[in-house]
Design a protein around this motif. Structure first.
Motif, PDB file in Angstrom:
ATOM      1  N   ILE A 285      24.038  50.591  74.367  1.00  0.00           N
ATOM      2  CA  ILE A 285      25.217  49.101  74.929  1.00  0.00           C
ATOM      3  C   ILE A 285      24.971  49.449  76.661  1.00  0.00           C
ATOM      4  CG2 ILE A 285      27.526  47.729  75.476  1.00  0.00           C
ATOM      5  CD1 ILE A 285      28.399  49.361  72.555  1.00  0.00           C
ATOM      6  N   GLU A 286      24.598  48.218  76.836  1.00  0.00           N
ATOM      7  CA  GLU A 286      24.687  48.035  78.823  1.00  0.00           C
ATOM      8  C   GLU A 286      25.678  47.572  78.786  1.00  0.00           C
ATOM      9  OE1 GLU A 286      21.646  46.968  82.770  1.00  0.00           O
ATOM     10  OE2 GLU A 286      21.176  46.975  80.488  1.00  0.00           O
ATOM     11  N   ILE A 287      26.731  48.046  79.986  1.00  0.00           N
ATOM     12  CA  ILE A 287      27.853  47.663  80.328  1.00  0.00           C
ATOM     13  C   ILE A 287      27.832  46.623  81.985  1.00  0.00           C
ATOM     14  CG2 ILE A 287      29.979  47.891  81.267  1.00  0.00           C
ATOM     15  CD1 ILE A 287      29.533  50.349  79.471  1.00  0.00           C
ATOM     16  N   LYS A 288      28.090  44.870  81.596  1.00  0.00           N
ATOM     17  CA  LYS A 288      28.354  44.239  82.886  1.00  0.00           C
ATOM     18  C   LYS A 288      29.004  43.779  83.196  1.00  0.00           C
ATOM     19  CE  LYS A 288      23.208  43.245  82.184  1.00  0.00           C
ATOM     20  NZ  LYS A 288      21.823  42.288  81.791  1.00  0.00           N
ATOM     21  N   PRO A 289      30.168  44.304  83.907  1.00  0.00           N
ATOM     22  CA  PRO A 289      30.578  43.639  84.804  1.00  0.00           C
ATOM     23  C   PRO A 289      31.144  42.417  85.558  1.00  0.00           C
ATOM     24  CG  PRO A 289      31.536  46.380  84.983  1.00  0.00           C
ATOM     25  CD  PRO A 289      29.386  45.394  84.696  1.00  0.00           C
ATOM     26  N   LYS A 290      31.923  41.397  85.193  1.00  0.00           N
ATOM     27  CA  LYS A 290      31.445  40.357  85.472  1.00  0.00           C
ATOM     28  C   LYS A 290      31.420  39.716  86.744  1.00  0.00           C
ATOM     29  CE  LYS A 290      31.452  36.795  82.302  1.00  0.00           C
ATOM     30  NZ  LYS A 290      32.653  35.608  81.061  1.00  0.00           N
TER      31      LYS A 290
END
Length: 310
Positions: free
Chosen positions: A202-207
């Motif tokens: 999974i790639e995690i991309k906080p806004k």
């Protein structure tokens, strides 16, 4: 073992700073077991947990505890003494992975890439002196983390020395031992493993900002690519290789999650290994399982089926 005949406790809550996350994880897991027809009860862990286990005639335990006394080998040791099979890693693996400094030393000694770090100990009021004494002229971008907490509790991104002092004070308010770790810029990835098998990366991309407690547990604050998109085959293989190596080196069993930063050169920097990953509605392990065709109840049932002593 015929799990349908067991009296199963989902152990959750507890006294740690991660209590609220644990309550959410444990309730979700308890409901999953009930839906599958198991004789399960949820028990909020306190200092009288041994008596609670005996009173409820518990014969197996599913652990949904995070942080102190739940993820550090303490509850695992009690269950060993009481002869109650439990899910997840054993005493030694749990204690090792909960101590970020100790586990990073193991990874580094075995050639696994992990960011450079320094460990500090003291009180929050000593943060200014500790930074001046041990770090001197601050070398640059870093993260400060308590050495023995998860769920991003007490973590700070520190791009300059003033931020570093504030970050060390914040972390020391949670734990007397903290880590200043070199920041790695790139893609934030996570690899979930169960029984030595890997689930989709999974790639995690906080806004906004970095993947802190708020972004981790507040819905719609972070985007997740499941599985990670546009990830080169060699990068996937490198993340998988390092994650599995850390899992086996640490002696993990059952469910675990390895967190990484993948830099621009394709090096997967191992940040930490979590032996009881969150199981909330926003948690990563259930997302990875779903991408592999395993729904939440399937995942919880498989966690239960891996329960054992030592």
């Amino acid at each position: 073992m015929d799990w349908s005949k067991q009296r199963i406790a989902v152990l959750y809550g507890g006294p740690s700073a991660e209590r609220e996350v644990s309550l959410r994880s444990g309730e979700a897991m308890h409901q999953a077991l009930l839906r599958r027809g198991y004789n399960a009860v949820a028990i909020d862990v306190d200092r009288h947990i041994a008596a609670h286990l005996q009173k409820n005639q518990i014969t197996a335990a599913v652990l949904a505890l995070h942080g102190e006394l739940g993820e550090d080998g303490a509850i695992q040791g009690l269950l060993e003494l009481m002869g109650i099979p439990y899910s997840g890693s054993n005493v030694s693996a749990s204690a090792l992975c909960m101590d970020k400094g100790l586990s990073k030393r193991l990874y580094r000694s075995e050639g696994l890439p992990t960011p450079a770090w320094i460990e500090l100990a003291g009180d929050a009021e000593e943060a200014d002196d500790l930074v001046d004494h041990y770090l001197g002229e601050f070398p640059g971008d870093a993260f400060v983390k308590p050495l023995d907490c998860g769920s991003s509790v007490g973590i700070s991104h520190c791009p300059d020395k003033d931020a570093l002092i504030r970050g060390v004070a914040k972390a020391l308010s949670v734990s007397r031992r903290v880590m200043v770790e070199r920041a790695i810029h790139g893609r934030e990835l996570t690899l979930t493993m169960i029984d030595g098998e890997t689930l989709p990366i999974i790639e995690i991309k906080p806004k906004k900002g970095f993947y802190d407690y708020t972004n981790k547990y507040t819905p719609d604050q972070t985007e997740y690519e499941v599985p990670a998109k546009n990830l080169a085959q060699d990068a996937q293989e490198a993340v998988t290789q390092v994650g599995l190596a850390a899992y086996h080196l640490s002696g993990c069993r059952g469910l675990a999650r390895a967190d990484f930063m993948l830099d621009d050169e394709g090096t997967p920097w191992l940040l930490e290994l979590n032996t009881i990953p969150g199981m909330t509605e926003t948690s990563l392990a259930p997302k990875a399982a779903a991408a592999a065709g395993m729904d939440f109840d399937d995942l919880v049932e498989r966690i239960l089926q891996g329960a054992r002593l030592r």
